[in-house]
Scaffold this motif. Structure first.
Motif, PDB file in Angstrom:
ATOM      1  N   MET A 184       0.979  -1.170  -0.109  1.00 61.76           N
ATOM      2  CA  MET A 184       0.063  -0.019  -0.072  1.00 61.76           C
ATOM      3  C   MET A 184       0.728   1.137   0.022  1.00 61.76           C
ATOM      4  N   LYS A 185       0.521   2.106  -0.619  1.00 66.84           N
ATOM      5  CA  LYS A 185       1.255   3.624  -0.875  1.00 66.84           C
ATOM      6  C   LYS A 185       0.567   4.573   0.323  1.00 66.84           C
ATOM      7  N   PHE A 186       1.550   5.180   0.856  1.00 67.93           N
ATOM      8  CA  PHE A 186       1.044   6.295   1.694  1.00 67.93           C
ATOM      9  C   PHE A 186       1.676   7.707   1.230  1.00 67.93           C
ATOM     10  N   PHE A 187       0.945   8.638   1.911  1.00 65.75           N
ATOM     11  CA  PHE A 187       0.934  10.126   1.351  1.00 65.75           C
ATOM     12  C   PHE A 187       1.206  10.946   2.723  1.00 65.75           C
ATOM     13  N   ARG A 188       2.037  12.260   2.280  1.00 69.37           N
ATOM     14  CA  ARG A 188       1.707  13.080   3.533  1.00 69.37           C
ATOM     15  C   ARG A 188       0.688  14.106   3.096  1.00 69.37           C
ATOM     16  N   LEU A 189      -0.199  14.429   3.863  1.00 73.85           N
ATOM     17  CA  LEU A 189      -1.253  15.488   3.604  1.00 73.85           C
ATOM     18  C   LEU A 189      -0.915  16.792   4.198  1.00 73.85           C
ATOM     19  N   GLN A 190      -0.646  17.639   3.531  1.00 75.74           N
ATOM     20  CA  GLN A 190      -0.107  19.244   3.868  1.00 75.74           C
ATOM     21  C   GLN A 190      -1.120  20.164   3.267  1.00 75.74           C
ATOM     22  N   ASP A 191      -1.187  21.447   4.064  1.00 75.56           N
ATOM     23  CA  ASP A 191      -1.796  22.430   3.673  1.00 75.56           C
ATOM     24  C   ASP A 191      -1.188  23.090   2.533  1.00 75.56           C
ATOM     25  N   ASP A 192      -1.777  23.556   1.246  1.00 73.39           N
ATOM     26  CA  ASP A 192      -1.377  23.898   0.301  1.00 73.39           C
ATOM     27  C   ASP A 192      -1.188  25.523   0.089  1.00 73.39           C
ATOM     28  N   VAL A 193       0.166  25.854   0.990  1.00 74.28           N
ATOM     29  CA  VAL A 193       0.255  27.247   1.283  1.00 74.28           C
ATOM     30  C   VAL A 193       0.307  28.068  -0.105  1.00 74.28           C
ATOM     31  N   TYR A 194       0.777  27.437  -1.280  1.00 73.08           N
ATOM     32  CA  TYR A 194       0.776  28.540  -2.442  1.00 73.08           C
ATOM     33  C   TYR A 194      -0.333  28.432  -3.243  1.00 73.08           C
ATOM     34  N   VAL A 237       1.681   6.361  14.540  1.00 68.58           N
ATOM     35  CA  VAL A 237       2.452   5.355  14.079  1.00 68.58           C
ATOM     36  C   VAL A 237       3.937   5.547  13.745  1.00 68.58           C
ATOM     37  N   GLU A 238       4.673   4.595  14.462  1.00 66.64           N
ATOM     38  CA  GLU A 238       5.996   4.799  14.492  1.00 66.64           C
ATOM     39  C   GLU A 238       6.727   3.871  13.092  1.00 66.64           C
ATOM     40  N   CYS A 239       6.790   4.632  12.079  1.00 63.64           N
ATOM     41  CA  CYS A 239       6.941   3.982  10.796  1.00 63.64           C
ATOM     42  C   CYS A 239       8.161   4.711  10.177  1.00 63.64           C
ATOM     43  N   LEU A 254       8.731   6.393   4.427  1.00 60.70           N
ATOM     44  CA  LEU A 254       8.078   5.560   5.579  1.00 60.70           C
ATOM     45  C   LEU A 254       8.392   3.940   5.318  1.00 60.70           C
ATOM     46  N   ASP A 255       8.526   3.341   6.416  1.00 63.53           N
ATOM     47  CA  ASP A 255       8.603   2.031   6.230  1.00 63.53           C
ATOM     48  C   ASP A 255       7.050   1.368   5.911  1.00 63.53           C
ATOM     49  N   LYS A 256       6.999   1.122   4.691  1.00 66.96           N
ATOM     50  CA  LYS A 256       5.435   0.957   4.383  1.00 66.96           C
ATOM     51  C   LYS A 256       4.903  -0.587   5.230  1.00 66.96           C
ATOM     52  N   SER A 312       1.526  -0.037   7.336  1.00 65.90           N
ATOM     53  CA  SER A 312       0.127  -0.926   6.757  1.00 65.90           C
ATOM     54  C   SER A 312      -0.202  -1.522   7.896  1.00 65.90           C
ATOM     55  N   ALA A 313       0.963  -2.137   8.797  1.00 64.20           N
ATOM     56  CA  ALA A 313       0.324  -3.028   9.967  1.00 64.20           C
ATOM     57  C   ALA A 313      -0.440  -2.207  11.189  1.00 64.20           C
ATOM     58  N   SER A 314      -0.371  -0.973  11.011  1.00 67.28           N
ATOM     59  CA  SER A 314      -1.322  -0.250  11.862  1.00 67.28           C
ATOM     60  C   SER A 314      -2.743  -0.289  11.762  1.00 67.28           C
TER      61      SER A 314
END
Length: 185
Positions: free
Chosen positions: A1-11, A105-107, A140-142, A146-148
């Motif tokens: 599974m892929k993971f992504f960082r969700l951030q505020d689009d400050v631009y 999650v520690e990942c 991230l350690d996928k 994922s295990a979380s």
């Protein structure tokens, strides 16, 4: 599974910038542990007026504030709660919420990430020694992520980062949420 960082689009052009959530400890909201006596309906200051966003992080603390559209896109994932929020000067019919992420999650894959950590002699935050101060490259350690079993979580030792899985990313994109920047980690 892929993971992504969700951030505020400050631009994003001509956007608003939100200030503090009033009458509540904003750090507790970032940590996912609001005080038991926290108001169920809070007001959020407008730091700079502009176009309303579906996803915004408050200026000083990084508290995520989401619109009803964003809340609907996220659904009701485990480890996530929504607190009612009124945006200062906004029409009461526009519904907003504090996105309260209780799961960490520690990942972090430290061998492939580039980061800086707080130290015991840090002049500002020695209490955060060993925690991540900044990431220049986040990997991230996928397997651990994922295990979380959590589709949305914060990183342990760096609670400013919000991580979402591919299903959540897709839901946000399909909802055409304004203000969310999503980057694969």
């Amino acid at each position: 599974m892929k993971f992504f960082r969700l951030q505020d689009d400050v631009y994003y052009l001509n956007r608003w910038y939100l200030g503090d959530v009033k009458d509540i400890d904003n750090w507790s909201l970032v940590a996912g542990t609001p005080q038991p006596d926290a108001p169920s309906d809070s007001e959020v200051e407008v730091y700079v007026a502009g176009e309303a966003m579906d996803f915004t992080s408050s200026e000083a603390y990084g508290v995520p504030i989401v619109s009803a559209r964003m809340r609907n896109a996220l659904g009701n994932p485990p480890g996530v709660r929504f607190l009612n929020a009124r945006i200062e000067g906004q029409d009461e019919s526009d519904r907003y919420f504090v996105l309260l992420i209780e799961s960490t999650v520690e990942c972090v894959d430290e061998s492939h990430s580039e980061f800086e950590q707080f130290t015991v002699d840090d002049p500002v935050r020695p209490d955060k020694a060993g925690q991540f101060k900044a990431f220049f490259k986040l990997v991230l350690d996928k397997a651990k992520a994922s295990a979380s079993g959590r589709p949305i979580f914060r990183l342990a030792r760096f609670d400013l980062a919000i991580i979402v899985n591919a299903d959540v990313k897709r839901a946000i994109e399909e909802a055409r949420v304004v203000g969310a920047e999503i980057e694969e980690v």
